[in-house]
Write an enzyme that holds these catalytic residues in place. Structure first.
Site, short mmCIF file in Angstrom:
data_model
loop_
_atom_site.label_atom_id
_atom_site.label_comp_id
_atom_site.label_asym_id
_atom_site.label_seq_id
_atom_site.Cartn_x
_atom_site.Cartn_y
_atom_site.Cartn_z
N ASP A 188 -2.18 -8.30 -3.14
CA ASP A 188 -1.71 -7.28 -2.54
C ASP A 188 -0.66 -7.71 -1.34
O ASP A 188 -0.90 -8.59 -0.91
CB ASP A 188 -2.80 -6.21 -1.94
CG ASP A 188 -2.26 -4.92 -1.41
OD1 ASP A 188 -1.18 -4.40 -1.88
OD2 ASP A 188 -3.09 -4.06 -0.97
N ASN A 230 -0.45 3.17 -9.75
CA ASN A 230 0.78 2.66 -9.31
C ASN A 230 2.08 3.31 -10.14
O ASN A 230 3.07 3.03 -9.66
CB ASN A 230 0.93 0.93 -9.48
CG ASN A 230 0.02 0.23 -8.57
OD1 ASN A 230 -0.53 -0.79 -8.89
ND2 ASN A 230 -0.03 0.69 -7.40
C1 IPE Z 1 -4.00 -2.11 -5.98
O1 IPE Z 1 -2.89 -2.30 -4.92
C2 IPE Z 1 -3.51 -2.52 -7.17
C3 IPE Z 1 -2.77 -3.85 -7.38
C4 IPE Z 1 -2.84 -4.94 -6.70
C5 IPE Z 1 -2.25 -4.00 -8.79
P1 IPE Z 1 -2.19 -1.14 -4.30
O2 IPE Z 1 -1.37 -1.64 -3.01
O3 IPE Z 1 -1.50 -0.21 -5.20
O4 IPE Z 1 -3.36 -0.61 -3.38
P2 IPE Z 1 -3.37 0.80 -2.37
O5 IPE Z 1 -3.05 2.15 -3.17
O6 IPE Z 1 -2.76 0.30 -1.34
O7 IPE Z 1 -5.07 0.73 -2.18
C1 IPE Z 2 0.97 -5.55 -4.88
O1 IPE Z 2 1.72 -5.57 -3.59
C2 IPE Z 2 1.57 -5.55 -6.06
C3 IPE Z 2 1.26 -4.36 -6.81
C4 IPE Z 2 0.62 -3.37 -6.43
C5 IPE Z 2 1.87 -4.26 -8.01
P1 IPE Z 2 2.24 -4.30 -3.12
O2 IPE Z 2 3.42 -3.78 -3.88
O3 IPE Z 2 1.17 -3.03 -3.14
O4 IPE Z 2 2.54 -4.35 -1.57
P2 IPE Z 2 2.38 -3.55 -0.37
O5 IPE Z 2 0.94 -3.18 -0.25
O6 IPE Z 2 3.15 -2.46 -0.34
O7 IPE Z 2 2.59 -4.52 0.87
MG MG Z 3 -0.28 -2.57 -1.69
#
Ligand code: IPE
Ligand code: IPE
Ligand code: MG
Length: 255
Positions: A25, A73
Site C-alpha cells: 500500500d 479497487n
Molecule cells: C488494499 O489497498 C488493496 C491492495 C493493496 C491491492 P487499498 O489501498 O485499496 O485499501 P483501502 O481501501 O485504503 O483500505
Molecule cells: C496500493 O497502493 C496499490 C493498489 C491498491 C493497487 P495505493 O494505490 O492504494 O496507494 P495509496 O494508498 O493511494 O497511497
Molecule cells: Mg491504498
C-alpha cells in the site's frame, strides 16, 4: 532491483516465516509526494515486489502472497484501473520466464472472470508453466476479497451437499480450511502492510486468523531490503502462543 539488494550484508534470522502475506500500500501517496501521477507509484512498486521475492528466496521463506488488486479497487478512476491491468499483463510477460528459471511456482487467487481475456490467458499460462516448480511459491491476490473467498468456499460446500456427497454435519473448520483459497499451503504466519494504514481491507480474513501483524509507515515503493529484513526480525522476536501461556510456550521450546 540490484541496488535495492546490495545495501545490506548477509542476514541471519533465528526464525523465518513460512508464509508472508503482504498488502502493498502507498503507491499513490508515494507518487503524489513526488508530483507524479498515481500510476508512476504502481510502476515503481513492481521493483519492490521483485526485491521481496528475491530476498524471500534467499532467506528460505516458502510462500509470499501479494495483494495486488482488491475486489473494491474496481471503484477507482477508470484510467487507473486500466493502467493497473496493463501493468499486470506486461509484468507477467516480462517476469514469468525468469521466475520459472528460478523454480518458483506462481499462483493466483481471486475471481479472475472479470479480467480481460488477455489477462486471464497470461494468468493461466503463468500458472501452467510453473505448476510443477518445487521452489518458493508466489501467490498474487487479484480481484480478491476475503469475503468473496469465504462465500466461494460456502458455495462449493453447498454444491457438494446438494449432490449428496456431504452432510451438513460434516461441515468443520478443517473442511472450510481445505476448501478456501490456499488451504493446501502453510497458513500465513506473518503479515505486512505498508503506508501507515492499520486495517486488513478485506484481505485473507479467514487465513489471517492467527497471523502476526506488522505495520510500517513506509510507502510500498520505498520498502527496501533493509525494511523487509527489519520486518522479518520483528517476526523472529515474537512469541506465538496460540492461546497458551508464556510459561507453557517456554517449556515447549526448551523440551
Ligand atoms: C488494499 O489497498 C488493496 C491492495 C493493496 C491491492 P487499498 O489501498 O485499496 O485499501 P483501502 O481501501 O485504503 O483500505
Ligand atoms: C496500493 O497502493 C496499490 C493498489 C491498491 C493497487 P495505493 O494505490 O492504494 O496507494 P495509496 O494508498 O493511494 O497511497
Ligand atoms: Mg491504498
Amino acid at each position: 532491483m540490484g541496488n535495492k539488494l546490495s545495501a545490506v550484508p548477509d542476514v541471519e534470522l533465528t526464525v523465518v516465516p513460512k508464509h508472508v502475506a503482504i498488502i502493498m500500500d502507498g503507491n499513490g501517496r508515494w507518487a503524489k509526494k513526488r508530483f507524479l501521477k498515481r500510476v508512476a507509484g504502481h510502476k515503481a512498486g513492481v521493483d519492490t515486489v521483485k526485491m521481496v521475492i528475491e530476498t524471500s528466496a534467499q532467506l528460505g521463506v516458502e510462500v509470499v502472497t501479494f495483494f495486488a488488486f482488491s475486489s473494491e479497487n474496481w471503484n477507482r478512476p477508470r484510467d487507473e484501473v486500466s493502467t493497473l491491468m496493463d501493468l499486470f499483463v506486461t509484468s507477467l510477460e516480462k517476469e514469468v520466464a525468469q521466475l520459472h528459471e528460478k523454480n518458483i511456482r506462481l499462483r493466483f487467487i481471486g475471481d479472475r472472470s472479470r479480467f480481460s481475456e488477455k489477462l486471464q490467458k497470461r494468468i493461466n499460462e503463468a500458472e501452467k508453466l510453473t505448476c510443477d516448480n518445487q521452489g518458493m511459491q508466489i501467490v498474487i491476490a487479484a480481484n480478491y476479497g476475503g469475503k468473496w473467498d469465504i462465500t466461494d468456499a460456502v458455495r462449493k460446500i453447498a454444491q457438494q451437499i446438494r449432490k449428496g456427497s456431504l452432510e451438513p454435519e460434516d461441515i468443520s473448520e478443517e473442511l472450510i480450511q481445505n476448501t478456501i483459497s490456499l488451504g493446501d499451503l502453510p497458513e500465513p504466519d506473518f503479515f505486512i502492510r505498508t503506508s501507515g494504514e492499520h486495517r486488513i481491507s478485506n484481505f485473507m480474513i479467514w487465513q489471517l486468523a492467527y497471523t502476526e501483524l506488522y505495520f510500517t509507515d513506509i510507502f510500498w515503493p520505498d520498502f527496501d531490503r533493509v525494511e523487509y529484513v527489519k520486518a522479518l526480525k520483528s517476526f523472529a522476536d515474537r512469541e506465538r502462543r496460540f492461546g497458551k501461556t508464556g510459561e507453557q510456550v517456554a517449556k515447549l521450546n526448551n523440551a
